[in-house]
Motif scaffolding. Structure first.
Motif, PDB file in Angstrom:
ATOM      1  N   TRP A   1      31.272 -36.384  28.844  1.00  0.00           N
ATOM      2  CA  TRP A   1      31.461 -34.944  28.904  1.00  0.00           C
ATOM      3  C   TRP A   1      30.254 -34.227  28.326  1.00  0.00           C
ATOM      4  O   TRP A   1      29.630 -34.719  27.392  1.00  0.00           O
ATOM      5  CB  TRP A   1      32.697 -34.558  28.081  1.00  0.00           C
ATOM      6  CG  TRP A   1      33.957 -35.061  28.674  1.00  0.00           C
ATOM      7  CD1 TRP A   1      34.106 -35.780  29.816  1.00  0.00           C
ATOM      8  CD2 TRP A   1      35.261 -34.883  28.125  1.00  0.00           C
ATOM      9  NE1 TRP A   1      35.423 -36.063  30.020  1.00  0.00           N
ATOM     10  CE2 TRP A   1      36.153 -35.526  29.005  1.00  0.00           C
ATOM     11  CE3 TRP A   1      35.754 -34.243  26.997  1.00  0.00           C
ATOM     12  CZ2 TRP A   1      37.516 -35.544  28.762  1.00  0.00           C
ATOM     13  CZ3 TRP A   1      37.103 -34.268  26.766  1.00  0.00           C
ATOM     14  CH2 TRP A   1      37.983 -34.904  27.648  1.00  0.00           C
TER      15      TRP A   1
ATOM     16  N   THR B   1      39.881 -38.987  25.035  1.00  0.00           N
ATOM     17  CA  THR B   1      40.872 -38.228  25.763  1.00  0.00           C
ATOM     18  C   THR B   1      42.029 -39.175  26.045  1.00  0.00           C
ATOM     19  O   THR B   1      41.960 -40.354  25.734  1.00  0.00           O
ATOM     20  CB  THR B   1      40.302 -37.643  27.056  1.00  0.00           C
ATOM     21  OG1 THR B   1      41.333 -36.909  27.712  1.00  0.00           O
ATOM     22  CG2 THR B   1      39.815 -38.739  27.985  1.00  0.00           C
ATOM     23  N   THR B   2      43.091 -38.657  26.590  1.00  0.00           N
ATOM     24  CA  THR B   2      44.241 -39.503  26.818  1.00  0.00           C
ATOM     25  C   THR B   2      44.845 -39.162  28.157  1.00  0.00           C
ATOM     26  O   THR B   2      44.744 -38.033  28.626  1.00  0.00           O
ATOM     27  CB  THR B   2      45.287 -39.330  25.707  1.00  0.00           C
ATOM     28  OG1 THR B   2      46.518 -39.822  26.181  1.00  0.00           O
ATOM     29  CG2 THR B   2      45.432 -37.870  25.329  1.00  0.00           C
TER      30      THR B   2
ATOM     31  N   TYR C   1      39.917 -25.989  18.943  1.00  0.00           N
ATOM     32  CA  TYR C   1      39.214 -26.510  20.119  1.00  0.00           C
ATOM     33  C   TYR C   1      37.698 -26.363  20.034  1.00  0.00           C
ATOM     34  O   TYR C   1      36.952 -27.327  20.166  1.00  0.00           O
ATOM     35  CB  TYR C   1      39.783 -25.770  21.334  1.00  0.00           C
ATOM     36  CG  TYR C   1      39.121 -25.981  22.665  1.00  0.00           C
ATOM     37  CD1 TYR C   1      39.601 -26.930  23.550  1.00  0.00           C
ATOM     38  CD2 TYR C   1      38.061 -25.173  23.068  1.00  0.00           C
ATOM     39  CE1 TYR C   1      39.037 -27.085  24.801  1.00  0.00           C
ATOM     40  CE2 TYR C   1      37.489 -25.332  24.314  1.00  0.00           C
ATOM     41  CZ  TYR C   1      37.978 -26.279  25.182  1.00  0.00           C
ATOM     42  OH  TYR C   1      37.418 -26.423  26.421  1.00  0.00           O
TER      43      TYR C   1
ATOM     44  N   LEU D   1      35.503 -29.767  19.437  1.00  0.00           N
ATOM     45  CA  LEU D   1      34.754 -30.277  20.582  1.00  0.00           C
ATOM     46  C   LEU D   1      33.298 -29.838  20.559  1.00  0.00           C
ATOM     47  O   LEU D   1      32.428 -30.511  21.080  1.00  0.00           O
ATOM     48  CB  LEU D   1      35.400 -29.823  21.899  1.00  0.00           C
ATOM     49  CG  LEU D   1      36.803 -30.330  22.179  1.00  0.00           C
ATOM     50  CD1 LEU D   1      37.222 -29.929  23.581  1.00  0.00           C
ATOM     51  CD2 LEU D   1      36.890 -31.839  22.021  1.00  0.00           C
TER      52      LEU D   1
ATOM     53  N   ASP E   1      35.180 -28.428  28.794  1.00  0.00           N
ATOM     54  CA  ASP E   1      35.605 -29.513  27.926  1.00  0.00           C
ATOM     55  C   ASP E   1      35.594 -30.842  28.650  1.00  0.00           C
ATOM     56  O   ASP E   1      35.489 -31.880  28.074  1.00  0.00           O
ATOM     57  CB  ASP E   1      36.983 -29.218  27.316  1.00  0.00           C
ATOM     58  CG  ASP E   1      37.938 -28.690  28.358  1.00  0.00           C
ATOM     59  OD1 ASP E   1      37.929 -29.225  29.465  1.00  0.00           O
ATOM     60  OD2 ASP E   1      38.678 -27.738  28.056  1.00  0.00           O
ATOM     61  N   ARG E   2      35.720 -30.795  29.980  1.00  0.00           N
ATOM     62  CA  ARG E   2      35.602 -32.035  30.733  1.00  0.00           C
ATOM     63  C   ARG E   2      35.044 -31.683  32.093  1.00  0.00           C
ATOM     64  O   ARG E   2      35.231 -30.572  32.577  1.00  0.00           O
ATOM     65  CB  ARG E   2      36.943 -32.743  30.852  1.00  0.00           C
ATOM     66  CG  ARG E   2      38.002 -31.931  31.552  1.00  0.00           C
ATOM     67  CD  ARG E   2      39.227 -32.773  31.743  1.00  0.00           C
ATOM     68  NE  ARG E   2      39.850 -33.097  30.464  1.00  0.00           N
ATOM     69  CZ  ARG E   2      40.783 -34.048  30.332  1.00  0.00           C
ATOM     70  NH1 ARG E   2      41.154 -34.738  31.361  1.00  0.00           N
ATOM     71  NH2 ARG E   2      41.320 -34.278  29.175  1.00  0.00           N
TER      72      ARG E   2
ATOM     73  N   ARG F   1      47.423 -31.077  27.793  1.00  0.00           N
ATOM     74  CA  ARG F   1      46.541 -32.251  27.762  1.00  0.00           C
ATOM     75  C   ARG F   1      45.870 -32.321  26.410  1.00  0.00           C
ATOM     76  O   ARG F   1      45.661 -31.299  25.749  1.00  0.00           O
ATOM     77  CB  ARG F   1      45.479 -32.134  28.846  1.00  0.00           C
ATOM     78  CG  ARG F   1      46.012 -32.355  30.240  1.00  0.00           C
ATOM     79  CD  ARG F   1      44.853 -32.512  31.185  1.00  0.00           C
ATOM     80  NE  ARG F   1      43.722 -31.704  30.738  1.00  0.00           N
ATOM     81  CZ  ARG F   1      43.046 -30.909  31.542  1.00  0.00           C
ATOM     82  NH1 ARG F   1      43.368 -30.827  32.810  1.00  0.00           N
ATOM     83  NH2 ARG F   1      42.031 -30.211  31.080  1.00  0.00           N
TER      84      ARG F   1
ATOM     85  N   ALA G   1      42.722 -33.915  23.828  1.00  0.00           N
ATOM     86  CA  ALA G   1      41.425 -34.564  23.645  1.00  0.00           C
ATOM     87  C   ALA G   1      41.230 -34.605  22.147  1.00  0.00           C
ATOM     88  O   ALA G   1      41.998 -33.976  21.402  1.00  0.00           O
ATOM     89  CB  ALA G   1      40.307 -33.784  24.320  1.00  0.00           C
TER      90      ALA G   1
ATOM     91  N   THR H   1      35.291 -40.656  27.297  1.00  0.00           N
ATOM     92  CA  THR H   1      35.216 -39.430  28.086  1.00  0.00           C
ATOM     93  C   THR H   1      34.390 -39.629  29.338  1.00  0.00           C
ATOM     94  O   THR H   1      33.949 -38.683  29.942  1.00  0.00           O
ATOM     95  CB  THR H   1      34.609 -38.321  27.242  1.00  0.00           C
ATOM     96  OG1 THR H   1      33.397 -38.816  26.686  1.00  0.00           O
ATOM     97  CG2 THR H   1      35.548 -37.910  26.152  1.00  0.00           C
TER      98      THR H   1
ATOM     99  N   GLU I   1      39.051 -36.390  36.130  1.00  0.00           N
ATOM    100  CA  GLU I   1      40.472 -36.128  36.219  1.00  0.00           C
ATOM    101  C   GLU I   1      41.193 -37.076  37.164  1.00  0.00           C
ATOM    102  O   GLU I   1      40.610 -37.646  38.060  1.00  0.00           O
ATOM    103  CB  GLU I   1      40.670 -34.692  36.727  1.00  0.00           C
ATOM    104  CG  GLU I   1      40.422 -33.687  35.652  1.00  0.00           C
ATOM    105  CD  GLU I   1      41.694 -33.363  34.929  1.00  0.00           C
ATOM    106  OE1 GLU I   1      42.459 -34.300  34.620  1.00  0.00           O
ATOM    107  OE2 GLU I   1      41.951 -32.182  34.689  1.00  0.00           O
TER     108      GLU I   1
END
Lengths: 866, 111
Positions: free
Chosen positions: A129, A139-140, A187, A191, A256-257, A295, A297, A335, A339
């Motif tokens: 990322w 991330t999960t 956030y 991040l 973020d992604r 979601r 992270a 990361t 998606e």
């Protein structure tokens, strides 16, 4: 001073001496040696000639000694040798211009495809990322309810967890949809999403029930709405008609992604109910642990502790949500991934494209190898002379291989240029004309450079080694003929090339056929001239209560008629369907619609009757797929089923297990609608019930639309109304397929062009080699057909063999494409026929010119030239 | 054919001989050949040419160094001299050779 000068001069002289030509140095040393010996022998009384002979006898052969000394020296300074070989190689390539251009173009093409492919792959999947220190980011795959997130965040120490969810919305009075990212207060801090003005959101602004109305806006919004003015900070902007204050501006490309679309702006997660419509789900989203999901992270406290943190979070997750029973372990991943939709469909597409690209590279290599063989045959004489003059073989081999370096370097440079051009074009295209709007950085990095360099090196080595090994065999004095053997290797390479291109062309032709059939398919409804109305209302929370009045105004403005001009529909939701008479439950899409919805879109009725006012939600109409799925082979009319709805996209297990609704009865079966999905893909089971709608559809002419707009704005002066054609969504599905087909044809045609050059080249060589034979035959009165047969035997055979192999390969490989061939079978005869026609036309063209040239041979001239 | 067999024998020992000869004084190519011949009572008659690759090899390894100078009778010649590393190398090779010679001698005497 003077002393120092002298020493400097002496030093310079010694350097100069050291740098003098080492070959001359050695020659002089040996000459002096021999002279000294000759003098000694003369002193012993020999004549000058005898002395010279004796000295030479005692010394032994001079040239091997020189060669051996040179080898010793080269071992000391092999870099110098490489440089020398390189210059020699470049000179040779410059002389052999036709070969060089052909080889460079072919290799560059093949390599450019591989590099471009890898650049995109790298940008999408391998790069982390675009955030600082990505090594500690995790991330999960599992999402959790917002309430659970807060508990998890507070109870873990080893990782800083952040939460995010997206919702669509409108900025100010703009009808163009925007993406709002609702994020936890930590956030920005955790991040490190880069900002260029102001500050990020703060934890104290993300308080459930008392959110701060602040936002960080994305770079593109800042550019479009505020013309990059720093004054934007502190200004107020309406998001879904709710005023928010701008506190920061994100850097270009900040996200973020990596995703196709960047967030337009960020708001605190606690502001979620403010910017979404006022439904029970949205109201409870932040607090009700049954409403799914946000979601996650996070950033690890210690790098490399990912597995331990995973275990800790899994335990926590299972304790906090015991009813979920961990369908999937709560795994943290790095990361370097994209998606989920990309992961699933992306992997297969990636595989197919990768295979095609590798095929083209193989063809390019085969072509280059053929060129090298031809060049090797031409250089045979030069190499043999050098060998018999005492050059050693490994030395020659090294030189021939070094000559490949400039080829590899040029091809690599060209391919990297192509890759970066393609990457920026792709970024512009995906980012709607602005490269910095794309969350993915597609530009080539060191990984791409390493790949390009290694593939170039391997390709050049693979294509140079064979001819070099063969060319440097010592032929003179070995009893073997000095002329090269018949070009059997070349013929085999040609078979491979033609075969691979046949596979690619068949694939492209199958995809094209699929697209043609798919776009000709009946979508099952008539979207032409139907628009969807977009309504913006100040104060988003009251949207639900105010829409009905507006819709009523629209209805009143249009006369009821058959076929209808206006219909309403609610959002599509996915429910689990249990047929009351038995059978396993399945997923289906449900939609509450006005009774005019199906007639408006001209959806055909297959059995029973359409929906009627007053029927309520107990009466439904299902599509054919639903009927076939639930009651295979039986009439669906009068049959009963139950459903449950899952909201918010994700399915929460707890919710699924809750009570089913009242039973519904099927009163009618309608045709399948393929709206919103790709043509040709299987249609989802769907059902329709009578109910209120949030969307308004109008079959329009301009006068009708204007009348509706005026009526709606009269009913609510603060409302703003816009229209969007319904067919727009359908086109998007076809666009993907069009791009796929274009890509497949591009690859196939490049491969075909390369193979044709190969066939052409071989034919030309055969024609050249057989010139004398043809001349004699013509002189002896051979007819045209005999000559053509001779030529075809040599060039035509590998062509036919290649086609046979290729078509067999295509028959075997086509099922791998099945995923993309929804409407045609993988062995569609027409597609194969088209491919065969294209290939034979190309083959005929590639052989025609050399054969014609061979036929023009004038026996007198040919024989005189001998 | 003869060249190859002697070259095979001399491959390892020629280096040792050259180093030993140069230990006394710097010398040019044919001087080295003369010394080796003289001290071996003409037993080791090497093709003089094969000396040069060996010299280049030793120079590349840094055991000897070369420079142009004047010979006894005032002619130009390339002189080779032992370097410090060459001196050490000579000791090592010498010890190695002595061990091997002793071993061979022992076998020849008692076997």
């Amino acid at each position: 001073m003077h002393d120092r000068m002298t020493r400097l001069l002496a030093w310079t002289r010694s350097r100069v001496r050291w740098r003098r030509d080492p070959d001359a140095d050695l020659a002089e040393e040996i000459r002096l040696h021999l002279e000294a010996r000759i003098r000694a022998f003369v002193a012993q009384g020999l004549t000058a000639d005898q002395a010279r002979a004796a000295a030479h006898r005692q010394f032994g052969p001079v040239e091997p000694v020189k060669e051996a000394c040179r080898d010793e020296r080269r071992r000391a300074a092999w870099i110098g040798t490489v440089w020398q070989d390189l210059r020699y190689g470049i000179r040779g390539l410059a002389r052999d211009r036709a070969f060089t251009i052909a080889a460079v173009v072919t290799l560059s093409l093949g390599l450019a495809l591989v590099t471009s492919f890898f650049t995109v792959f790298n940008g999408l999947l391998l790069k982390p990322w675009p955030l600082p220190n990505p090594g500690t980011l995790v991330t999960t795959k599992s999402a959790v309810p917002a309430a659970t997130y807060r508990q998890m965040r507070d109870q873990t120490k080893s990782v800083d967890l952040v939460a995010m969810t997206s919702c669509g919305g409108f900025i100010e009075d703009d009808f163009k949809g925007a993406s709002f990212r609702c994020v936890s207060g930590n956030y920005f801090e955790v991040l490190g999403v880069p900002l260029i003005h102001g500050r990020g959101l703060r934890p104290d602004e993300d308080v459930v029930g008392a959110p701060a109305r602040v936002t960080v806006i994305g770079y593109s919004l800042w550019r479009e709405r505020f013309a990059r003015s720093p004054e934007a900070i502190g200004r107020t902007i309406r998001l879904n008609q709710v005023p928010f204050q701008i506190v920061g501006v994100a850097a270009p490309g900040a996200t973020d992604r990596p995703e196709k679309n960047l967030p337009t702006l960020w708001v605190p997660l606690a502001a979620y109910p403010l910017v979404t419509s006022d439904t029970e789900f949205n109201r409870g989203f932040l607090t009700n642990p049954e409403y799914c999901c946000v979601r996650l992270a996070g950033r690890l406290a210690h790098a490399g502790s990912r597995r331990a943190v995973s275990a800790e979070l899994t335990t926590l997750y299972e304790r906090l949500l015991p009813e979920v029973k961990a369908r999937r372990p709560f795994a943290l991943t790095g990361t370097r991934q994209i998606e989920q939709p990309w992961e699933k469909s992306g992997a297969a597409i990636t595989g197919v494209v990768f295979a095609a690209v590798v095929l083209v590279l193989t063809i390019a290599c085969a072509n280059t190898a053929n060129l090298q063989w031809a060049r090797g045959a031409r250089r045979q004489q030069e190499l043999q002379i050098r060998l018999s003059l005492g050059a050693n073989r490994s030395r020659l081999l090294r030189q021939l291989l070094t000559e490949g370096l400039p080829l590899a370097a040029t091809a690599m440079g060209a391919s990297l240029t192509a890759a970066s051009l393609l990457a920026s074009a792709l970024a512009r295209w995906l980012g709607d004309g602005r490269a910095d709007d794309l969350g993915v950085d597609l530009s080539p990095d060191w990984r791409v450079a390493v790949l390009a360099a290694s593939v170039a090196a391997i390709a050049v080595l693979a294509t140079t080694l064979g001819p070099a090994l063969r060319g440097t065999r010592r032929l003179i004095g070995s009893g073997r003929s000095a002329t090269p053997p018949p070009p059997r290797t070349r013929a085999w390479l040609l078979v491979v090339q033609v075969g691979l291109s046949a596979i690619l062309i068949v694939g492209a032709s199958l995809l094209a056929r699929n697209l043609m059939r798919a776009s000709a398919l009946d979508p099952g409804f008539d979207a032409d001239g139907v628009v969807s109305a977009r309504v913006l209302l100040p104060g988003n929370r009251s949207r639900e209560t105010r829409l009905p009045a507006l819709h009523a105004a629209a209805r009143a403005a249009l006369p009821a008629q058959v076929p209808p001009l206006l219909a309403e529909a609610g959002p599509i939701w996915i429910g689990r369907i249990a047929v009351t008479a038995g059978g396993p439950p399945f997923a289906a899409a449900g939609r509450s619609v006005s009774v005019s919805y199906l007639p408006l879109l001209s959806v055909p009725l297959r059995a029973g009757r359409m929906l009627q006012d007053g029927g309520g939600s107990a009466e439904v109409v299902v599509n054919e797929t639903f009927a076939a799925r639930a009651w295979p082979g039986k009439s669906a009319l009068g049959a009963m089923f139950r459903d449950t709805r899952a909201q918010g996209g994700g399915v929460n297990t707890a919710q699924v297990e809750s009570a089913f609704d009242t039973p519904r009865m099927v009163v009618g079966v309608v045709g399948d609608m393929r709206q919103g999905i790709r043509p040709g893909e299987p249609v989802e089971p769907a059902f329709f019930e009578v109910g209120s709608g949030t969307e308004l559809f109008i079959r329009h002419n301009p006068a009708v639309l204007e009348r509706v707009r005026v009526a709606m704005q009269a009913a609510d002066p603060t409302a703003r109304v816009g229209f969007e054609p319904l067919s727009a969504t359908f086109e998007v599905g076809l666009l993907d397929m069009r791009i796929g087909v274009a890509l497949a044809w591009a690859l196939g045609l490049v491969a075909l062009a390369m193979s044709c050059t190969g066939v052409f080249g071989l034919c030309a060589i055969v024609a050249e080699e057989r010139r004398r034979e043809v001349g004699i035959r013509v002189a002896l009165g051979a007819g045209v057909s005999a000559i053509v047969r001779l030529m075809l035997m040599h060039a035509g055979r590998p062509l036919v063999a290649g086609l046979v192999v290729g078509f067999a390969g295509a028959l075997l490989a086509a099922p791998f494409l099945r995923r993309y061939l929804a409407v045609v079978g993988p062995h569609d005869p027409i597609a194969f026929l088209v491919a065969a026609l294209v290939l034979s036309a190309a083959g005929a063209m590639a052989t025609f010119v050399p054969i014609r040239r061979a036929l023009r041979v004038d026996p007198a001239i040919t024989l005189r030239a001998e | 054919v003869k060249d190859e067999s002697t070259a095979g024998v001399l491959q390892g020992t020629l280096d040792l001989l050259i180093l030993r000869v140069l230990k006394r004084e710097p010398l040019h190519g044919w001087g080295i050949a003369d010394r080796i011949k003289a001290h071996s009572q003409q037993a080791l008659s090497i093709g003089e040419g094969s000396l040069y690759p060996a010299l280049y090899r030793l120079e590349r390894r840094g055991w000897i160094a070369s420079s142009w100078g004047q010979s006894d009778n005032n002619r130009r010649a390339k002189f080779y001299r032992l370097t410090a590393a060459g001196r050490k190398r000579l000791d090592v090779e010498r010890a190695c050779w002595d061990r091997m010679a002793a071993a061979i001698a022992g076998v020849l005497r008692h076997a």
